[in-house]
Design a protein around this motif. Structure first.
Motif, PDB file in Angstrom:
ATOM      1  N   SER A  39       0.830  -1.216   0.000  1.00 54.72           N
ATOM      2  CA  SER A  39       0.000   0.000   0.000  1.00 54.72           C
ATOM      3  C   SER A  39       0.860   1.259   0.000  1.00 54.72           C
ATOM      4  CB  SER A  39      -0.911   0.026   1.230  1.00 54.72           C
ATOM      5  OG  SER A  39      -1.893  -0.968   1.073  1.00 54.72           O
ATOM      6  N   GLU A  40       2.187   1.065  -0.059  1.00 56.30           N
ATOM      7  CA  GLU A  40       3.071   2.235   0.006  1.00 56.30           C
ATOM      8  C   GLU A  40       3.579   2.627  -1.373  1.00 56.30           C
ATOM      9  OE1 GLU A  40       6.009   2.302   3.440  1.00 56.30           O
ATOM     10  OE2 GLU A  40       5.156   0.319   3.667  1.00 56.30           O
ATOM     11  N   ILE A  41       3.981   3.894  -1.479  1.00 55.03           N
ATOM     12  CA  ILE A  41       4.686   4.357  -2.678  1.00 55.03           C
ATOM     13  C   ILE A  41       5.888   5.168  -2.225  1.00 55.03           C
ATOM     14  CG2 ILE A  41       2.603   4.467  -4.111  1.00 55.03           C
ATOM     15  CD1 ILE A  41       2.668   7.544  -3.752  1.00 55.03           C
ATOM     16  N   ARG A  42       6.859   5.279  -3.128  1.00 56.09           N
ATOM     17  CA  ARG A  42       7.945   6.230  -2.887  1.00 56.09           C
ATOM     18  C   ARG A  42       7.788   7.373  -3.855  1.00 56.09           C
ATOM     19  NH1 ARG A  42      14.038   6.249  -4.880  1.00 56.09           N
ATOM     20  NH2 ARG A  42      12.830   6.799  -6.731  1.00 56.09           N
ATOM     21  N   ILE A  43       7.870   8.568  -3.302  1.00 55.41           N
ATOM     22  CA  ILE A  43       7.820   9.780  -4.124  1.00 55.41           C
ATOM     23  C   ILE A  43       9.194  10.434  -4.099  1.00 55.41           C
ATOM     24  CG2 ILE A  43       6.950  12.167  -4.086  1.00 55.41           C
ATOM     25  CD1 ILE A  43       4.255  11.056  -3.271  1.00 55.41           C
ATOM     26  N   ALA A  44       9.689  10.797  -5.277  1.00 56.23           N
ATOM     27  CA  ALA A  44      10.910  11.601  -5.355  1.00 56.23           C
ATOM     28  C   ALA A  44      10.457  13.037  -5.626  1.00 56.23           C
ATOM     29  CB  ALA A  44      11.805  11.087  -6.482  1.00 56.23           C
ATOM     30  N   TYR A  45      10.670  13.921  -4.657  1.00 53.92           N
ATOM     31  CA  TYR A  45      10.154  15.289  -4.854  1.00 53.92           C
ATOM     32  C   TYR A  45      11.195  16.149  -5.587  1.00 53.92           C
ATOM     33  CZ  TYR A  45      12.015  15.734  -0.018  1.00 53.92           C
ATOM     34  OH  TYR A  45      12.768  15.669   1.134  1.00 53.92           O
ATOM     35  N   VAL A  46      11.411  15.757  -6.839  1.00 58.47           N
ATOM     36  CA  VAL A  46      12.434  16.416  -7.655  1.00 58.47           C
ATOM     37  C   VAL A  46      11.819  17.373  -8.693  1.00 58.47           C
ATOM     38  CG1 VAL A  46      14.211  14.646  -7.387  1.00 58.47           C
ATOM     39  CG2 VAL A  46      12.475  14.371  -9.135  1.00 58.47           C
ATOM     40  N   LEU A  47      10.559  17.755  -8.472  1.00 64.44           N
ATOM     41  CA  LEU A  47       9.921  18.707  -9.385  1.00 64.44           C
ATOM     42  C   LEU A  47       9.795  20.069  -8.690  1.00 64.44           C
ATOM     43  CD1 LEU A  47       6.905  16.561 -10.673  1.00 64.44           C
ATOM     44  CD2 LEU A  47       9.214  16.684 -11.608  1.00 64.44           C
ATOM     45  N   ARG A  48       9.649  21.122  -9.502  1.00 71.28           N
ATOM     46  CA  ARG A  48       9.421  22.448  -8.924  1.00 71.28           C
ATOM     47  C   ARG A  48       8.098  22.432  -8.153  1.00 71.28           C
ATOM     48  NH1 ARG A  48       9.347  26.174 -13.812  1.00 71.28           N
ATOM     49  NH2 ARG A  48       8.020  24.453 -14.363  1.00 71.28           N
ATOM     50  N   CYS A  49       7.971  23.319  -7.165  1.00 68.67           N
ATOM     51  CA  CYS A  49       6.814  23.268  -6.258  1.00 68.67           C
ATOM     52  C   CYS A  49       5.483  23.297  -7.011  1.00 68.67           C
ATOM     53  CB  CYS A  49       6.881  24.399  -5.242  1.00 68.67           C
ATOM     54  SG  CYS A  49       8.134  24.083  -3.995  1.00 68.67           S
ATOM     55  N   GLU A  50       5.359  24.144  -8.061  1.00 63.38           N
ATOM     56  CA  GLU A  50       4.075  24.231  -8.802  1.00 63.38           C
ATOM     57  C   GLU A  50       3.754  22.868  -9.423  1.00 63.38           C
ATOM     58  OE1 GLU A  50       6.871  26.290  -8.806  1.00 63.38           O
ATOM     59  OE2 GLU A  50       6.789  26.792 -10.946  1.00 63.38           O
ATOM     60  N   ASP A  51       4.775  22.241 -10.001  1.00 63.39           N
ATOM     61  CA  ASP A  51       4.553  20.943 -10.643  1.00 63.39           C
ATOM     62  C   ASP A  51       4.237  19.860  -9.609  1.00 63.39           C
ATOM     63  OD1 ASP A  51       5.014  22.110 -13.087  1.00 63.39           O
ATOM     64  OD2 ASP A  51       7.162  21.721 -13.015  1.00 63.39           O
ATOM     65  N   LEU A  52       4.897  19.974  -8.456  1.00 60.57           N
ATOM     66  CA  LEU A  52       4.628  19.004  -7.384  1.00 60.57           C
ATOM     67  C   LEU A  52       3.177  19.112  -6.937  1.00 60.57           C
ATOM     68  CD1 LEU A  52       7.462  19.108  -4.696  1.00 60.57           C
ATOM     69  CD2 LEU A  52       6.518  17.095  -5.826  1.00 60.57           C
ATOM     70  N   GLU A  53       2.704  20.349  -6.825  1.00 64.67           N
ATOM     71  CA  GLU A  53       1.314  20.552  -6.376  1.00 64.67           C
ATOM     72  C   GLU A  53       0.355  19.899  -7.357  1.00 64.67           C
ATOM     73  OE1 GLU A  53       0.145  24.338  -5.113  1.00 64.67           O
ATOM     74  OE2 GLU A  53       1.788  24.542  -3.702  1.00 64.67           O
ATOM     75  N   ARG A  54       0.603  20.127  -8.638  1.00 70.81           N
ATOM     76  CA  ARG A  54      -0.264  19.533  -9.663  1.00 70.81           C
ATOM     77  C   ARG A  54      -0.164  17.998  -9.606  1.00 70.81           C
ATOM     78  NH1 ARG A  54      -4.610  18.685 -12.548  1.00 70.81           N
ATOM     79  NH2 ARG A  54      -4.246  18.007 -14.671  1.00 70.81           N
ATOM     80  N   ALA A  55       1.060  17.477  -9.478  1.00 76.33           N
ATOM     81  CA  ALA A  55       1.254  16.021  -9.457  1.00 76.33           C
ATOM     82  C   ALA A  55       0.490  15.399  -8.289  1.00 76.33           C
ATOM     83  CB  ALA A  55       2.743  15.695  -9.365  1.00 76.33           C
ATOM     84  N   LEU A  56       0.510  16.072  -7.138  1.00 79.10           N
ATOM     85  CA  LEU A  56      -0.156  15.508  -5.975  1.00 79.10           C
ATOM     86  C   LEU A  56      -1.667  15.702  -6.043  1.00 79.10           C
ATOM     87  CD1 LEU A  56       2.693  16.312  -3.534  1.00 79.10           C
ATOM     88  CD2 LEU A  56       1.889  14.037  -4.140  1.00 79.10           C
ATOM     89  N   ASP A  57      -2.120  16.743  -6.769  1.00 77.64           N
ATOM     90  CA  ASP A  57      -3.561  16.861  -7.031  1.00 77.64           C
ATOM     91  C   ASP A  57      -4.011  15.693  -7.920  1.00 77.64           C
ATOM     92  OD1 ASP A  57      -3.980  19.094  -5.527  1.00 77.64           O
ATOM     93  OD2 ASP A  57      -3.672  20.504  -7.181  1.00 77.64           O
ATOM     94  N   LEU A  58      -3.175  15.360  -8.903  1.00 81.31           N
ATOM     95  CA  LEU A  58      -3.507  14.230  -9.780  1.00 81.31           C
ATOM     96  C   LEU A  58      -3.572  12.939  -8.969  1.00 81.31           C
ATOM     97  CD1 LEU A  58      -1.220  15.166 -12.816  1.00 81.31           C
ATOM     98  CD2 LEU A  58      -3.711  14.969 -12.903  1.00 81.31           C
ATOM     99  N   LEU A  59      -2.618  12.778  -8.050  1.00 74.59           N
ATOM    100  CA  LEU A  59      -2.606  11.570  -7.216  1.00 74.59           C
ATOM    101  C   LEU A  59      -3.908  11.481  -6.413  1.00 74.59           C
ATOM    102  CD1 LEU A  59      -0.851   9.166  -6.202  1.00 74.59           C
ATOM    103  CD2 LEU A  59      -0.132  10.632  -4.326  1.00 74.59           C
TER     104      LEU A  59
END
Ligand code: PLP
Length: 396
Positions: free
Chosen positions: A366-386
């Protein structure tokens, strides 16, 4: 034709194995936000490229097997600034930290020997240990305890006559867990008492977000025989493609063993070594700016994750990764759903499913690993998608 049992026991990288599905999604015009791979987007300092452009020798020769003197000196100077004094003959330049890890395993393991590794772990540890004929013995941790493993109760019952080493990264991949000085000392004490090697992977040394100064297990007293450090320019200077790392130890016998392998592989790429030597001249402002950028990303990532209903994560203290527990049954199946079925405005997201970071059967599903190697705006969008994808996946 038969392949070796060793290679059969190795797993595919959980970080790279979904690549074909990502290629197919991209062919369908889908934009993928990559949270799956620790490839920093920070610019490599120009000093690297300038050193390559300045290369004027008529022949691109083999370099000396232990590494070129300029680079060894640069690494020594860097360690002196961290507060550790190493001799030139205690530093072996390798093709990335990866080769240093493999060399260490080849030097210390016989068939069936075991290496203790806190689980979840960087998956290539399993591959390198297995390639050398060894077995990875997981030290169990849990997200609720912030993946803490440095305790006698957890480690000592796992040690037996086949145990050769304890291997860990601090700051850690995939958890971001960063060991305190007293925890490293405890691991050193156990290694010393039980005659084990302590292999300390410090490739994320610069990426600690609590303001503490740079440090290294190299500072430990009385560990000359037991300690092997693994180091690399990949993350430190955002120079993953340079493929330059180092195996560092005061254990002379072990270094003689590693040099035999180094001689057999002849040398590390000459130009990359010259470029890497130049990187060590980068001033402190580069690290401060990079660390600050990653700290912002860490904060954004953690905040957004905790806003998703049913998600659990620990605030990572270092590196640029975090594990997160999702309210889904199987994160591999969920990743396939993300690449094959899900999209929002033509976009989806990739992470690394957790089970590949575990040796224990059934763990991390049930776990995932996230590499937070994107700019903050892109990270926000990526996590909204998640967040959207979790809702849709569970509503099917
Ligand atoms: C914990 C850890 N150790 C070692 C490495 C190896 O890196 P490289 O071979 O690029 O130095 C990595 C790469 O991601 C890593 O995460």
């Amino acid at each position: 034709m038969k392949l070796s049992d060793k290679i059969a026991r190795c797993d595919e990288s959980p970080i790279r194995k979904f690549h074909p599905y990502a290629v197919a999604a991209k062919k369908r015009g889908i934009k993928i936000h990559h949270l799956n791979i620790g490839q920093p987007d920070i610019q490599t300092p120009p000093a690297y490229f300038e050193a390559l452009e300045a290369f004027r020798r008529p022949v691109l020769e083999y370099a000396p097997s232990p590494g070129i003197p300029e680079l060894i000196e640069a690494v020594r100077g860097y360690y002196a600034r961290v507060g550790v004094s190493y001799g030139a003959d205690e530093i072996l330049i390798t093709t990335g930290g990866s080769e240093a890890l493999l060399m260490a395993m080849l030097c210390i393991l016989d068939e069936g020997d075991e290496v203790l590794v806190p689980e979840p772990f960087y998956p290539n540890y399993h591959t390198f240990i297995t390639m050398a004929g060894g077995r990875l013995c997981p030290i169990a941790t849990s997200p609720e305890e912030n993946y803490q493993f440095a305790s006698r109760e957890k480690i000592e019952p796992l040690i037996h006559e086949k145990t050769r080493a304890i291997l860990f990264a601090t700051p850690g991949n995939p958890t971001g867990t960063t060991l305190r000085a007293e925890e490293i000392q405890l691991l050193a004490d156990i290694a010393k008492e039980r005659g084990l090697y302590m292999i300390c992977d410090e490739v994320y040394r610069e990426f600690v977000y609590d303001g503490s100064p740079l440090t290294s297990a190299g500072k430990l007293a009385d560990m000359d025989e037991n300690l092997i450090l693994v180091d690399s320019v990949s993350k430190r200077f955002s120079a993953c493609g340079a493929r330059i790392g180092a195996l560092i130890t005061r254990n002379k016998q072990l270094m003689r063993g590693a040099i035999k392998i180094a001689q057999a592989r002849l040398s590390v790429a000459t130009l990359d070594q010259l470029g890497a030597a130049a990187l060590y001249g980068v001033d402190a402002a580069y690290f401060d700016a990079t660390r600050e950028e990653y700290r912002r990303r860490r904060d954004t990532c953690y905040k957004k994750l905790m806003e998703i209903p049913g998600v659990f994560a620990c605030a990572p203290q270092g590196a640029f990764y975090t594990m997160a527990t999702l309210p889904v049954d199987d994160t591999e199946a969920f990743q396939l759903f993300l690449l094959n079925e899900f999209e929002d405005k033509g976009e989806t997201v990739m992470f690394a499913p957790g089970s590949g970071f575990y040796a224990t059967e059934g763990a991390g599903k049930s776990e995932i690993r996230i590499a937070y190697v994107l700019r903050c705006e892109d990270l926000e969008r990526a996590l909204d998608l998640l967040r959207m994808a979790i809702e849709r996946y569970n509503a099917r």
